[in-house]
Design a protein around this motif. Sequence first.
Motif: not given
Length: 962
Positions: A506-513
């Motif tokens: 979820d953290l990776l997704l938020s950073l990537i987003a």
Amino acid sequence: MLNFSGSTKKRVVNLGNKKQGYGNKSFLEQSRLQRQERELSKLKEKSAVVIQNHIRKYLVLRQLSSEVINNWLDFNIESREDWNSWIVKFIILCKWYLLKQKSDVTNQVLQLFNERVHDPPFEVNGETLNGLIQSLNFLFSKIEDLSVLDELFTALNGLISRYGVDHSDSVISNLIKYVKLDDKNTDNTIDLIFKINMHDSTNDFFNVLTLDVFDKPNKDYTSILRNEITPNDKTFSGYTQSSLITILYNYLIIQGDGDVFIQKDFEFIGSILEHVHCTLRLNDEDDMDIDEESIANTEVVIITERMSNTLDRLYSSSFVQGAVNLLKNQDPKSRNLALKILPELVNLYPPLKGKICMLLSIIPNCYTWFYETIQQHELFDIFINSKNDYVKVEDLEHLDKHSMESFWQTVFLFEESYSYWLIVSNDLESFKDDKLPLSKVKILLEFLKTVCLTLIFINDSTLFPQFENLKSISIALLKQLYIKNLRMKFLPRDFWFPKKLIFNVDLLLSLIAEEEEKRIQGLNEDEDEVDVGFSRRVKPSVPRDAATKLEVLKKLPFFIAFKDRVKVFQTLIDLDKQRSTDFNPFFYDEPRLTAKVNRDTILEDAYAAYHHQGANFKNRIQVEFYNQYGREIGIDGGGITKEFLTCVVKEGFDPNNAYELFKETFTDNQIYPNDKIYEIIHVGMDQEFQQQRLDYIRFLGMIIGKCLYENVLIDVSFAPFFLNKWCNDNMKNSINDLSYLDRELFVNLMKLTKMTNDELESLDLTFSINIQIDSKAYVFDLLPNGSNLHVNSSNILNYIHQLANFKLNQSLRVQTRYFLEGLFSIISSSWLSMFDCFELQMLISGGESDINIDDWKSNVEYGGYLDNDPSVRMFWEIVEEMTPQERFKLVKFVTSVSRAPLLGFGSLHPKFGIRNSGNDTLRLPTASTCVNLLKLPDYQDKKTMKEKLLYAINTDAGFDLS
């Protein structure tokens, strides 16, 4: 009393302090000016006297100088005392007289000196000799006239050649100046410099090796460099990278091609390479041949082809073998010397590093020696036994820096050479006992995993010499072994998962987003940001741990669970869709990309409607299907789009369609581009039709991209060697991938490697391939003039690799390029780089050979039914009794996709639904594919329900049953 007659005398009062004759200036100012005039007059008189005195003195001195010079020229030498006096007077002339003389006078003096010194009446003693050399060198440093410099050089050369030199400061620096002024006397000047060599400044002597004046071998110079020169660790520390390369180049020229490299050569070259930290590039070299990422942080030095040919000697078998012998020597000094040479040569000139790696690969048990040497070091134990996934700084700080540097240099050299071996070897020989057996490779992989993660999480060049190069090759080698394991399956499936490292998806997704959005908007241009792959950079405010985990995702994606990477992939697509919606808030009210498609001409109609759309094909499409009865009834709420895509895929990738765009592999029936297209283009036949075929291939790339973009799974299996080019930036396939294309051909080629030279020659093979096109034979050369180059035991490996390259790369290149143009117009290539070829196949068509019924039942929404109703229980009993193919057909009937969702039915949106459509048992089940809904009548009879279900899913009636 006043006199009004007008004759009264006037009294003039000077209230302004003015006097006649001085205008309006005050008396004090005029006095000051007069005083200045008197002082200036006195100064002029005094200056005139001084000048007169100087002129008188100059004339006297000139007369005296002339007398001194003439007396010296006329000096009669009859005894040693006379000779010594004459020499001393010459030294005085050099220091005090000659600089003030005209060139002809200075030349006259020097010519006489050279005549007498050439055939002296007496020898010059050591003390006087040093004075002579110093005085001549003094003149050398002050005079610019070339004719005088010629005489000075003759004088110096005569003295040093006759008497030698014990000490001579700065002579060489002046001789270098002379070389640059006079190219006619260069050889003699260089001879003199080498005679002086280390008797002058060390730095000055090595400066001559930075000049472009050497063009042939010289045994005398070689002897001096080998026997009289002993460079230390600091000798070359002050030179630029370009100068160091020139010194190295000149040393090799002087040494010559015919000489064998001895210990002194390795010591000299090693002392230079210790300070070389650059990459060489030919001045006309194609940038496409250079791995720009690998030299991003390295200075690039441009060299000529002549320099390249000379430096090539460092990559010869004799030099490399000599360095390897030093490496295996038990003497620590010899080993350290080899580690100064070999690793730097690997980095120095990328086009030639393969020679070193090749020569290492043919040394018996070389990799085993490397492995055992590394294994004996305490650092190996620290990394292999680490309880964490990477080693922390505090675990390394107590170790000896020199020992660590030697260890990592050995690791780097081993990784580079072993990586080369994995490229050129085939799977049947990669792990031979005389290379590195599989048992040791497995332990090596444990070490490599920890090393790679440590290098990602710890960016410290003090702990890891040549940090970027070590990191790059460590990751590359780990990837190679990962891919080899995909084929050979010698590791358990969970081997690649970290021990303790947790990836918060979820953290990776938020950073990537966040970063992907900023990249698209062009707002993320800070030079101090960190590259993470999907966006260009992550701000420094992002936690270091999160940034490094993003780097793991980019460079070592197989460390992260496949399903988590699928989530990242789908998030990137959702972001892309969201940007389109944000850009146009009325997106859903816009007319869609419409098309009318006949079931009998699906591929042609789809191509005509959409092939020109490019990236716009991401947008929503609206398709109307027509069959022999006219327009089909279905309304496109998404289901018809999925049906359209799967139908185009089925038709377009059918090897037997009218265009024959793709072929199937011999054994597994996997799809890859038709190589006949390349062959026909190559011989120049039917160019217009071949271009049309290529355009269709590009369109099918768009179709696959659209399927991935819309999360539509398709029932087509692509060949791994074709998929490799999707997820690895159009990478080159190797001999090992040939087994996917034609296993029998691969095995037969491997048999050739076991044949004797006579057996190979009896086969009469050449570096060419005979191909039939329209019953006409054509010859394709694998190498220039390959049809005249016969295969024998010396070139059989090259033949096998060239043949594999032709089959897997060259003959598919143009078709693959068109396909990827279409694919990457919809899906970014960086998104696909998270997956290997087998994972990418699962992303395309799902990974299961059957459907997980429990997962299916757990993620169903009912309408008009309860999950324990008799009809529902009968439905699931029927599903369990179906064959896998029937279950796939049922899923396709409801969702338009013949595969179960990649992340399970829980990820299907909308959820798979079953709705009670009434009690009419004569009706067939129908579906609303746009909402994944099965409309199931309440049959109340299992036999009837099964018959109706099987009839409906096998009818293939398009949307007439909607």
